[in-house]
Design a protein around this motif. Structure first.
Motif, PDB file in Angstrom:
ATOM      1  N   ILE A   1       0.805  -1.129  -0.053  1.00  0.00           N
ATOM      2  CA  ILE A   1      -0.157  -0.008  -0.205  1.00  0.00           C
ATOM      3  C   ILE A   1       0.820   1.282  -0.004  1.00  0.00           C
ATOM      4  CG2 ILE A   1      -1.901   1.209   1.117  1.00  0.00           C
ATOM      5  CD1 ILE A   1      -2.466  -1.500   2.470  1.00  0.00           C
ATOM      6  N   ARG A   2       0.950   1.961  -1.032  1.00  0.00           N
ATOM      7  CA  ARG A   2       1.794   3.128  -1.237  1.00  0.00           C
ATOM      8  C   ARG A   2       1.459   4.029   0.025  1.00  0.00           C
ATOM      9  NH1 ARG A   2       4.933   5.211  -5.052  1.00  0.00           N
ATOM     10  NH2 ARG A   2       4.130   3.333  -6.659  1.00  0.00           N
ATOM     11  N   LEU A   3       0.136   4.340   0.115  1.00  0.00           N
ATOM     12  CA  LEU A   3      -0.252   5.575   1.138  1.00  0.00           C
ATOM     13  C   LEU A   3       0.375   5.081   2.469  1.00  0.00           C
ATOM     14  CD1 LEU A   3      -1.812   7.742   2.027  1.00  0.00           C
ATOM     15  CD2 LEU A   3      -3.908   6.577   2.222  1.00  0.00           C
ATOM     16  N   PHE A   4       0.398   3.929   2.882  1.00  0.00           N
ATOM     17  CA  PHE A   4       0.827   3.226   4.127  1.00  0.00           C
ATOM     18  C   PHE A   4       2.411   3.520   4.276  1.00  0.00           C
ATOM     19  CE2 PHE A   4       2.615   0.272   7.163  1.00  0.00           C
ATOM     20  CZ  PHE A   4       1.537   0.403   8.015  1.00  0.00           C
ATOM     21  N   ASP A   5       3.133   3.361   2.947  1.00  0.00           N
ATOM     22  CA  ASP A   5       4.336   3.663   2.917  1.00  0.00           C
ATOM     23  C   ASP A   5       4.763   5.083   3.138  1.00  0.00           C
ATOM     24  OD1 ASP A   5       7.238   3.534   2.527  1.00  0.00           O
ATOM     25  OD2 ASP A   5       6.817   3.555   0.384  1.00  0.00           O
ATOM     26  N   GLU A   6       3.881   5.979   2.567  1.00  0.00           N
ATOM     27  CA  GLU A   6       4.249   7.291   2.876  1.00  0.00           C
ATOM     28  C   GLU A   6       3.750   7.768   4.221  1.00  0.00           C
ATOM     29  OE1 GLU A   6       1.624   8.961  -0.275  1.00  0.00           O
ATOM     30  OE2 GLU A   6       2.925   8.421  -1.924  1.00  0.00           O
ATOM     31  N   LEU A   7       3.013   7.244   4.922  1.00  0.00           N
ATOM     32  CA  LEU A   7       2.610   7.394   6.170  1.00  0.00           C
ATOM     33  C   LEU A   7       3.692   6.962   7.404  1.00  0.00           C
ATOM     34  CD1 LEU A   7      -1.245   6.938   6.146  1.00  0.00           C
ATOM     35  CD2 LEU A   7      -0.098   9.019   6.208  1.00  0.00           C
ATOM     36  N   ALA A   8       4.147   5.800   6.912  1.00  0.00           N
ATOM     37  CA  ALA A   8       4.996   5.132   7.944  1.00  0.00           C
ATOM     38  C   ALA A   8       6.405   5.501   7.641  1.00  0.00           C
ATOM     39  CB  ALA A   8       5.134   3.627   7.575  1.00  0.00           C
ATOM     40  N   ALA A   9       6.999   5.926   6.721  1.00  0.00           N
ATOM     41  CA  ALA A   9       8.292   6.299   6.333  1.00  0.00           C
ATOM     42  C   ALA A   9       8.961   7.501   7.378  1.00  0.00           C
ATOM     43  CB  ALA A   9       8.587   6.950   4.722  1.00  0.00           C
ATOM     44  N   PRO A  10       8.083   8.447   7.658  1.00  0.00           N
ATOM     45  CA  PRO A  10       8.550   9.561   8.585  1.00  0.00           C
ATOM     46  C   PRO A  10       8.324   9.089  10.103  1.00  0.00           C
ATOM     47  CG  PRO A  10       6.402  10.222   7.748  1.00  0.00           C
ATOM     48  CD  PRO A  10       7.011   9.150   7.043  1.00  0.00           C
ATOM     49  N   ILE A  11       7.601   8.293  10.213  1.00  0.00           N
ATOM     50  CA  ILE A  11       7.505   7.635  11.688  1.00  0.00           C
ATOM     51  C   ILE A  11       8.492   6.725  12.015  1.00  0.00           C
ATOM     52  CG2 ILE A  11       6.053   6.045  13.362  1.00  0.00           C
ATOM     53  CD1 ILE A  11       3.652   7.200  11.720  1.00  0.00           C
ATOM     54  N   VAL A  12       8.963   5.784  11.046  1.00  0.00           N
ATOM     55  CA  VAL A  12      10.097   4.839  11.407  1.00  0.00           C
ATOM     56  C   VAL A  12      11.167   5.755  11.391  1.00  0.00           C
ATOM     57  CG1 VAL A  12      11.122   2.800  10.411  1.00  0.00           C
ATOM     58  CG2 VAL A  12       8.870   3.061  10.148  1.00  0.00           C
ATOM     59  N   ALA A  13      11.513   6.790  10.532  1.00  0.00           N
ATOM     60  CA  ALA A  13      12.666   7.521  10.718  1.00  0.00           C
ATOM     61  C   ALA A  13      12.798   7.888  12.037  1.00  0.00           C
ATOM     62  CB  ALA A  13      12.722   8.472   9.483  1.00  0.00           C
ATOM     63  N   ALA A  14      11.604   8.488  12.535  1.00  0.00           N
ATOM     64  CA  ALA A  14      11.685   9.353  13.751  1.00  0.00           C
ATOM     65  C   ALA A  14      12.138   8.317  14.944  1.00  0.00           C
ATOM     66  CB  ALA A  14      10.437   9.766  14.124  1.00  0.00           C
ATOM     67  N   LEU A  15      11.512   6.941  14.838  1.00  0.00           N
ATOM     68  CA  LEU A  15      11.839   5.847  15.818  1.00  0.00           C
ATOM     69  C   LEU A  15      13.291   5.509  15.718  1.00  0.00           C
ATOM     70  CD1 LEU A  15       8.608   3.344  15.372  1.00  0.00           C
ATOM     71  CD2 LEU A  15       9.392   4.977  17.216  1.00  0.00           C
ATOM     72  N   ALA A  16      13.807   5.643  14.620  1.00  0.00           N
ATOM     73  CA  ALA A  16      15.259   5.226  14.498  1.00  0.00           C
ATOM     74  C   ALA A  16      16.195   6.232  15.187  1.00  0.00           C
ATOM     75  CB  ALA A  16      15.829   5.314  13.026  1.00  0.00           C
ATOM     76  N   VAL A  17      15.877   7.480  15.457  1.00  0.00           N
ATOM     77  CA  VAL A  17      16.717   8.287  16.320  1.00  0.00           C
ATOM     78  C   VAL A  17      16.185   8.764  17.725  1.00  0.00           C
ATOM     79  CG1 VAL A  17      17.547   9.395  14.159  1.00  0.00           C
ATOM     80  CG2 VAL A  17      15.535  10.217  15.277  1.00  0.00           C
ATOM     81  N   VAL A  18      15.009   7.726  18.316  1.00  0.00           N
ATOM     82  CA  VAL A  18      14.743   8.033  19.594  1.00  0.00           C
ATOM     83  C   VAL A  18      15.832   7.788  20.478  1.00  0.00           C
ATOM     84  CG1 VAL A  18      13.316   7.336  21.430  1.00  0.00           C
ATOM     85  CG2 VAL A  18      12.390   8.031  18.961  1.00  0.00           C
ATOM     86  N   PRO A  19      16.343   8.637  21.471  1.00  0.00           N
ATOM     87  CA  PRO A  19      17.318   7.905  22.416  1.00  0.00           C
ATOM     88  C   PRO A  19      16.842   7.228  23.439  1.00  0.00           C
ATOM     89  CG  PRO A  19      16.871  10.411  22.576  1.00  0.00           C
ATOM     90  CD  PRO A  19      16.066   9.968  21.532  1.00  0.00           C
ATOM     91  N   ILE A  20      17.416   6.190  23.789  1.00  0.00           N
ATOM     92  CA  ILE A  20      17.106   5.313  24.825  1.00  0.00           C
ATOM     93  C   ILE A  20      17.060   6.027  26.219  1.00  0.00           C
ATOM     94  CG2 ILE A  20      17.572   3.176  26.102  1.00  0.00           C
ATOM     95  CD1 ILE A  20      18.429   2.031  23.405  1.00  0.00           C
ATOM     96  N   VAL A  21      18.135   6.910  26.430  1.00  0.00           N
ATOM     97  CA  VAL A  21      18.426   7.740  27.587  1.00  0.00           C
ATOM     98  C   VAL A  21      17.076   8.443  27.925  1.00  0.00           C
ATOM     99  CG1 VAL A  21      21.031   7.424  27.566  1.00  0.00           C
ATOM    100  CG2 VAL A  21      19.662   9.534  26.352  1.00  0.00           C
ATOM    101  N   ALA A  22      16.555   9.211  26.986  1.00  0.00           N
ATOM    102  CA  ALA A  22      15.540   9.944  27.339  1.00  0.00           C
ATOM    103  C   ALA A  22      14.009   8.981  27.271  1.00  0.00           C
ATOM    104  CB  ALA A  22      15.430  11.045  26.004  1.00  0.00           C
ATOM    105  N   LEU A  23      13.941   7.952  26.399  1.00  0.00           N
ATOM    106  CA  LEU A  23      12.870   7.028  26.386  1.00  0.00           C
ATOM    107  C   LEU A  23      12.482   6.432  27.806  1.00  0.00           C
ATOM    108  CD1 LEU A  23      10.289   6.354  24.762  1.00  0.00           C
ATOM    109  CD2 LEU A  23      11.601   4.566  23.443  1.00  0.00           C
ATOM    110  N   ALA A  24      13.502   5.720  28.182  1.00  0.00           N
ATOM    111  CA  ALA A  24      13.409   4.813  29.189  1.00  0.00           C
ATOM    112  C   ALA A  24      12.664   5.456  30.549  1.00  0.00           C
ATOM    113  CB  ALA A  24      14.745   4.053  29.593  1.00  0.00           C
TER     114      ALA A  24
END
Length: 259
Positions: free
Chosen positions: A92-115
């Motif tokens: 689903i192209r629409l799902f891809d377009e919606l998921a891409a920025p979310i996954v990119a944001a998850l990739a840079v979430v610092p554990i030290v701040a999230l935990a």
């Protein structure tokens, strides 16, 4: 020499090289600590670490069990969600377009701040925060590698499935997923070590008493540096165990008929 004997000899040589290198590094490490009189709070010798590891084997094993359980739960959940999300993005192209920025944001979430935030949300006595941190660390590499694999199908294979009037799901199940399988396992091997690291790091910032991360912090704070490094050794062994398990699963699936 017979083919089977040649294969075993080749495997023996392959395994011997890293063993020899590891022994050499340990001996040089111990020699450097002894000759230069390096203090334990800077770097204890490997013999001291090994002695502490043996003397506290039961405690180290208990910490490995706690951290390993959280890492395993995060690995399984993160891997399943990563594969499903990658499949949906490929279909689903629409799902891809919606998921891409979310996954990119998850990739840079610092554990030290999230935990610490997750400990506040789910309670300091629950292991949930550590499992979520491990799951997020796993999700990203599994998603990206699976998604890349799903895009590797040759056009001729897509045209063939269209000629057979196959549905999208049939094409995905019979052509796309088998092609993406090596990429999925590449992501899983990367994620297996990340799950252990993330669960261990999350233990530094609160939560229940137990796990290798809290044990390292406790030993270091009491100036028992040899014991702290013994727990680090336990962490390394746990990470290698997870990586070897992922590699073994890949070999097992690849040897199955039709794989």
């Amino acid at each position: 020499m017979r083919p089977g004997e040649a294969t075993r000899a080749g495997l023996g040589r392959t395994a011997l090289a890293p063993i020899v290198l590891g022994v050499a590094v340990i001996l040089l490490w111990q020699a450097a600590v002894t000759v230069f009189d390096i203090k334990p709070f800077i770097l204890p010798g490997p013999f001291q670490i090994g002695a502490q590891f043996g003397d506290n084997l039961q405690t180290v094993a208990a910490g490995m069990l706690v951290t390993g359980r959280n890492a395993l739960i995060g690995l399984v959940i993160g891997a399943i969600l990563g594969v499903i999300a990658a499949i949906l993005s490929a279909l689903i192209r629409l799902f891809d377009e919606l998921a891409a920025p979310i996954v990119a944001a998850l990739a840079v979430v610092p554990i030290v701040a999230l935990a610490p935030v997750l400990y506040t949300m789910f309670g300091a006595n629950a292991e949930t925060a550590r499992q979520i941190v491990a799951g997020l660390a796993v999700f990203v590499p599994v998603y990206f590698n699976t998604f890349k694999g799903l895009r590797q199908v040759r056009p001729v294979h897509r045209d063939l499935m269209q000629a057979y009037a196959a549905s999208r799901w049939q094409s995905t199940r019979t052509v796309t997923l088998p092609t993406a399988k090596p990429y999925v396992f590449t992501g899983l091997r990367i994620a297996s070590s990340l799950a252990v690291i993330s669960a261990l790091v999350a233990e530094y910032f609160g939560g229940p008493v137990g796990g290798l991360g809290r044990s390292i912090t406790s030993a270091a704070s009491s100036s028992n540096y040899g014991l702290a490094w013994a727990y680090v050794l336990g962490s390394i062994l746990l990470g290698l165990l997870f990586y070897c398990a992922a590699l073994g699963l890949e070999k097992l699936v690849s040897r199955r008929p039709g794989s």
